[in-house]
Design an enzyme around this catalytic site. Sequence first.
Site, mmCIF file in Angstrom:
data_model
loop_
_atom_site.group_PDB
_atom_site.id
_atom_site.type_symbol
_atom_site.label_atom_id
_atom_site.label_comp_id
_atom_site.label_asym_id
_atom_site.label_seq_id
_atom_site.Cartn_x
_atom_site.Cartn_y
_atom_site.Cartn_z
ATOM 1 N N ASP A 45 0.906 -1.173 0.089
ATOM 2 C CA ASP A 45 -0.001 0.104 -0.048
ATOM 3 C C ASP A 45 0.660 1.255 -0.001
ATOM 4 O O ASP A 45 1.933 1.400 0.327
ATOM 5 C CB ASP A 45 -0.971 0.020 1.285
ATOM 6 C CG ASP A 45 -2.020 -1.020 1.193
ATOM 7 O OD1 ASP A 45 -2.024 -1.743 0.195
ATOM 8 O OD2 ASP A 45 -2.716 -1.087 2.185
ATOM 9 N N HIS A 189 3.974 -1.784 3.480
ATOM 10 C CA HIS A 189 3.909 -0.566 2.793
ATOM 11 C C HIS A 189 5.024 0.003 2.248
ATOM 12 O O HIS A 189 6.158 -0.091 2.866
ATOM 13 C CB HIS A 189 3.668 0.548 4.053
ATOM 14 C CG HIS A 189 2.233 0.101 4.687
ATOM 15 N ND1 HIS A 189 1.917 -0.880 5.564
ATOM 16 C CD2 HIS A 189 0.797 0.656 4.350
ATOM 17 C CE1 HIS A 189 0.896 -0.852 5.835
ATOM 18 N NE2 HIS A 189 0.227 -0.107 5.422
#
Length: 442
Positions: A45, A189
Site C-alpha cells: 500500500d 507499505h
Amino acid sequence: MSKLFWIIFLLLMLYTILPTILIRLFGLWMYKKKKSGSGIALTFDDGPDPEFTPILLDLLQKYQIKATFFVLGSKAEKYPQLIKRIHQEGHLIGIHNYVHWANAFMTPNKVRRQLDSSVNVIENIIGIKPIYYRPPWGIINLFDLLLLKQFRLVLWSIMVGDWRSKGGKERIETQLLAKLKNNDVIVLHDSGQTFGADKNAPKYMLAALDDFLEICQHRGYHFLRIDTYMQLNNLAKQGPAPLLKRLIIYLWLKWEHLFHRLFNIHPIDVNNQIFYSRVRKYHGKTIHLANGEVISPGDKVVELHFNNEKLSQLIAESNTMVQLAVNMIRDVQRFLPKMTQYLHRHTEVKGIYGITMIHRGSKQLGFTVEELPKGLFNYFTLIYLRILLFVLHPNGRQRIDLKKGLLSPRIVAISVLELKRRYSAEPELLTISEPVSHYQRQ
C-alpha cells in the site's frame, strides 16, 4: 450528554462504524483470506515511492514473486514510470484512493471522485482499468457498498505495523513468520509518507522482506497476485449479491439463536443437529394420521424446527438440488431413531409435529402431510417460509417466482407409536429414489 452528541454518534455508527465492524470482524463484502487451497497474496500500500518502490521491485524480481500494489492515484500521476514498471514486471495494480484519506471522513461523492480520478490515471498509464480497491486503514462508509458493482474490495489477514521504524527489521520479520499461514493476505507499505508513518520505515520493511522471502522459499510457500488468489477460491466471480446474502444469512441465523433461547428450543441429537425441538401442547386443528390415530388440540407433541444453520451448510456443500435432497433425507433418517430414544423420557407425548415447505419424501418416512388451514396463521407462515427459502437457497428468488403454487406450508406429523414401530431399532437407510424424484421435479 446532549442529544446532539447522541445524534452525531448514531449517524457515525450508521455511516462508518457499523459497516467497518461488519467487514473487519465477519469478512462481509471484502476479501481478506481464502478458506482453502494454498498460496499467499503479498500486497503493498501507499506507493509508488521513487526511493523504495524500485528496491522492492528488484527484490520481488530476485525471488520471482508476483505481488499486488494498491497505489495512490496522486502518486501514480506523479511517477508514471514506476506504474509502468510495476505493470510490465507482471504485478497487479489496484487503487488505494487518490490521496490517503479515510472514507469515514469523506462524503460518498468525494470517495467516488477519488476513485474515478485514480482509475483514470492508472488506465491512461497502462491501458487497463483497475478493479481491485483497498480503502485506507480498511475503513469504509455505508455508501461504499455501492462500489461493489465496479470494484473488488480487498482487506488483509496479516498486518505487522511496518509503517513504524521502532524495532527495526527484526520486529517485522519475527511478526511475519509468527503469523504466517497458507492462504494469508499480507499487507506491507512501500512508502513512509502517509499520516502516522515513519519516513524511513520502508527501509526496515525491505530488509525484513528479503529475509522473510528467502525463508518462505525454503519452506515451499507460493505467492500469488490477488486476482489469481481470489480465482483459486472462486471469489473473483462473486459480486455484491453473494456477499450481501452472506450478511442476511448471518443476521437471520443470529435471530434464530435468540428465538431458540427465548422459547427453550433445543437440539435432540447433538451429533446430528438437523432438527431443534420443544415439548408443548398442540393448539391446531385435529390431525388425522395415516395409521388411524389422531392428534387433537391439547395433546402433548414434540414440535420440530429445522436447524436452518445446518440447512444452510447442506446447501453450501451440495453441488446440485438432487445431492441436497439425498443429504437431507439421509440426515433425517439418521435422526429418527434418536427421536425414539428421546421419547422414552417423554411418555406424555402423543406425536411429533412441524410446519414446513420442505416436505417432499416425508410420506415415505412415515409422516402424514396435510395442508395448513386457511387464515392469518397460514398467511404469515407462508410469508416467513418464503423469506427463509429466499435467504438460504442459492436460487431462492427464482424458485419462489416459478413455484408459487407449490411452495405452500404443510403440516407434517407422525404418532409416537408409528415412530417407535418404524425406528426403535435403527434400520438400514431407506430407498431414496422416490423422494429424490420429487426434488428433481421442483
